[in-house]
Design an enzyme around this catalytic site. Structure first.
Site, mmCIF file in Angstrom:
data_model
loop_
_atom_site.group_PDB
_atom_site.id
_atom_site.type_symbol
_atom_site.label_atom_id
_atom_site.label_comp_id
_atom_site.label_asym_id
_atom_site.label_seq_id
_atom_site.Cartn_x
_atom_site.Cartn_y
_atom_site.Cartn_z
ATOM 1 N N TYR A 1 -60.000 2.731 -59.307
ATOM 2 C CA TYR A 1 -59.049 1.880 -58.553
ATOM 3 C C TYR A 1 -58.431 1.073 -59.920
ATOM 4 O O TYR A 1 -58.904 0.914 -60.785
ATOM 5 C CB TYR A 1 -59.531 0.878 -57.955
ATOM 6 N N GLU B 101 -55.202 -1.389 -59.755
ATOM 7 C CA GLU B 101 -54.019 -2.184 -59.225
ATOM 8 C C GLU B 101 -53.452 -2.866 -60.473
ATOM 9 O O GLU B 101 -54.067 -3.323 -61.333
ATOM 10 C CB GLU B 101 -54.470 -3.260 -58.194
ATOM 11 N N ASP C 216 -30.189 8.833 -58.028
ATOM 12 C CA ASP C 216 -31.567 9.235 -57.539
ATOM 13 C C ASP C 216 -31.594 10.773 -57.764
ATOM 14 O O ASP C 216 -30.986 11.720 -57.320
ATOM 15 C CB ASP C 216 -31.508 9.262 -56.006
ATOM 16 N N THR D 212 -38.458 12.433 -58.708
ATOM 17 C CA THR D 212 -39.375 13.079 -58.306
ATOM 18 C C THR D 212 -40.237 13.527 -59.526
ATOM 19 O O THR D 212 -39.381 13.822 -60.778
ATOM 20 C CB THR D 212 -39.616 13.907 -57.253
ATOM 21 N N LYS E 35 -40.501 18.579 -58.682
ATOM 22 C CA LYS E 35 -39.805 19.544 -58.536
ATOM 23 C C LYS E 35 -39.449 20.531 -59.787
ATOM 24 O O LYS E 35 -40.356 21.069 -60.173
ATOM 25 C CB LYS E 35 -38.275 18.979 -57.952
ATOM 26 N N ARG F 39 -47.209 16.021 -57.396
ATOM 27 C CA ARG F 39 -46.343 15.438 -56.500
ATOM 28 C C ARG F 39 -46.254 14.045 -56.967
ATOM 29 O O ARG F 39 -47.379 13.194 -56.952
ATOM 30 C CB ARG F 39 -46.765 15.453 -55.318
HETATM 31 C C1 LIG Z 1 -32.639 13.090 -53.449
HETATM 32 C C2 LIG Z 1 -34.071 13.044 -53.126
HETATM 33 N N1 LIG Z 1 -34.438 11.603 -53.216
HETATM 34 C C3 LIG Z 1 -35.771 11.264 -52.761
HETATM 35 C C4 LIG Z 1 -36.641 12.490 -52.401
HETATM 36 C C5 LIG Z 1 -37.797 12.045 -51.811
HETATM 37 O O1 LIG Z 1 -38.868 12.501 -52.493
HETATM 38 P P1 LIG Z 1 -40.465 12.680 -51.945
HETATM 39 O O2 LIG Z 1 -40.580 13.464 -50.867
HETATM 40 O O3 LIG Z 1 -41.511 12.677 -52.910
HETATM 41 O O4 LIG Z 1 -40.549 11.198 -51.159
HETATM 42 C C6 LIG Z 1 -36.218 13.895 -52.455
HETATM 43 C C7 LIG Z 1 -37.199 14.596 -51.946
HETATM 44 O O5 LIG Z 1 -36.625 15.892 -51.654
HETATM 45 C C8 LIG Z 1 -34.782 13.929 -52.804
HETATM 46 O O6 LIG Z 1 -34.402 15.152 -52.751
#
Ligand SMILES: Cc1ncc(COP(=O)(O)O)c(C=O)c1O
Length: 412
Positions: free
Chosen positions: A59, A61, A205, A231, A234, A240
């Site tokens: 843990y 935090e 994003d 993320t 990918k 993950r």
């Molecule tokens: C553009 C975009 N933002 C956010 C996410 C969210 O990722 P997660 O599935 O890990 O929550 C994805 C997932 O495919 C994505 O393609």
């Protein structure tokens, strides 16, 4: 067959054969079918080892040196390592590696910069925006006032004029650039310019392209965006999870938005696995991999177009393609089913205009397996044959099994 140290030690098999069978069944599925889900990849065994390590017990935090729990000496080192590697990899002044997922990273970015009710300009869901970009089924659509931009009908490219006009008329507090299915590079300088003109924050994003950025195969949003969300699982090929990158001036706001605002204890096994993945992504081998991912996607796009499928934007700059199977007389959902029956696994996606569903596919996993352009050309033929065969093409399934079998994702 062994993948994780746990299976290697045969502990799981002895203690819980039922679950061990499920894991081995999934390994068999992944090894005998072709993974074209654009968001997936095969992590290294080193990443899997970190995920299955005793760090899973801890843990933690808070942040290194300021934890709410005792005994964090070693995990503090792991998190600092992950942060330093992420900063170096992407040229960022600050990195937060605690976000549990891409969605958690986006939530934290909004929490750092916005207040409920604020207006946000993002790609419309129908054009490839993610759930966290304003879906009414998601916190984003419920708590913020999202305005969606789209793509041009002819080219399928982002409609810059619309972005500019919506920014000027709606005066958003933040502009989000990033998508689940847009196959082209994003022009971050353009989005920065529009954001500056209307005094908005820019959130990139980069969940999809961040692995290509790491390998030098896609433009880096870090110099342009106030916050980059991503993320780690990918093209980047880590566990993950999510992360955020930003300049020093937003570091504290971002960290507080992750913990304690939106998350509790950090998942230290996952953070250690992120550190492993960042280390791998900094190697010349990964640079070669990232460029091969794009080369493979381009060849696959060309092959599918030759077979008569519609390819959105006419091709790709990245790992992903959006294709329209309608010219072969099948709708997206039927196409996905026929391909699945042939062992080709992928997703449906919205197509930019009209109500028809298309297919989204990516080359990250196949490229990790060692496939190259020759295999992509072969695959395009199998793909089209599976669609024409109506899903019961036994020969296609056998050829897919054979192709997958020649490129095992993990050592047998
Ligand atoms: C553009 C975009 N933002 C956010 C996410 C969210 O990722 P997660 O599935 O890990 O929550 C994805 C997932 O495919 C994505 O393609």
């Amino acid at each position: 067959m062994s993948v994780t140290p746990v299976l290697e030690a045969d502990v799981l098999r002895r203690q819980d054969p039922e679950l061990a069978d499920i894991l081995l069944g999934e390994l068999d599925r992944q090894s005998t079918t072709l993974q074209l889900v654009a968001a997936e990849n095969f992590t290294s065994t080193a990443v899997l080892a970190a995920l299955g390590s005793p760090l899973a017990n801890k843990y933690a935090e808070g942040y290194p040196s300021t934890r709410y729990h005792g005994g964090c000496e070693m995990v503090d080192v792991a998190e600092r390592l992950a942060v330093e590697r992420a900063k170096a990899l992407f040229g960022a002044e600050h990195a937060n590696v605690q976000a549990h997922s891409g969605s958690s990273a986006v939530l934290a970015a909004y929490a750092a910069l916005l207040r409920p009710g604020d207006t946000v300009l993002a790609m419309g869901l129908h054009f490839g925006g993610h759930l966290t970009h304003g879906s009414p089924a998601n916190f984003s659509g419920r708590w913020f006032d999202f305005v969606g931009y789209g793509v041009e009908a002819e080219s399928g490219l982002i409609d810059r004029e619309q972005v500019r006009t919506l920014a000027r008329t709606r005066r958003p507090k933040a502009i989000v650039c990033g998508s689940i299915s847009y196959p082209r590079h994003l022009d971050y300088a353009f989005f920065r310019e529009v954001a500056d003109e209307v005094g908005a924050f820019l959130i990139a994003d980069a969940a999809h392209p961040i692995g290509l950025v790491a390998g030098g195969a896609a433009p880096n949003p870090v110099p342009y965006a106030d916050i980059v969300c991503a993320t780690t699982h990918k093209v980047l090929r880590g566990p993950r999870g999510g992360m955020l990158l930003c300049g020093s001036e937003l570091a504290e706001r971002v960290d507080r938005a992750v913990f304690p605002f939106t998350q509790g204890g950090a998942q230290m096994h996952s953070i250690a696995a992120k550190a492993v993945a960042f280390g791998e992504a900094a190697t010349p081998a990964f640079t070669g991999y990232a460029h091969q991912v794009v080369a493979n996607a381009r060849v696959l796009a060309e092959g599918l177009a030759r077979e008569g499928l519609g390819v959105v934007t006419g091709g790709t700059d990245t790992h992903l393609l959006a294709v329209d199977p309608a010219p072969l007389g099948v709708d997206g959902r039927t196409a996905r089913g026929r391909l699945a029956a042939a062992g080709i696994v992928l997703d449906c996606c919205a197509l930019p205009h009209g109500d028809a569903r298309g297919l989204r596919l990516g080359t990250a996993a196949l490229t990790t397996q060692g496939m190259g352009e020759a295999e992509m050309t072969h695959l395009a033929g199998l793909f089209a044959r599976a669609l024409r065969d109506g899903g019961d093409g036994k020969r296609t399934r056998e050829e897919v099994r054979d192709l997958a079998g020649r490129f095992p994702p993990y050592p047998r």
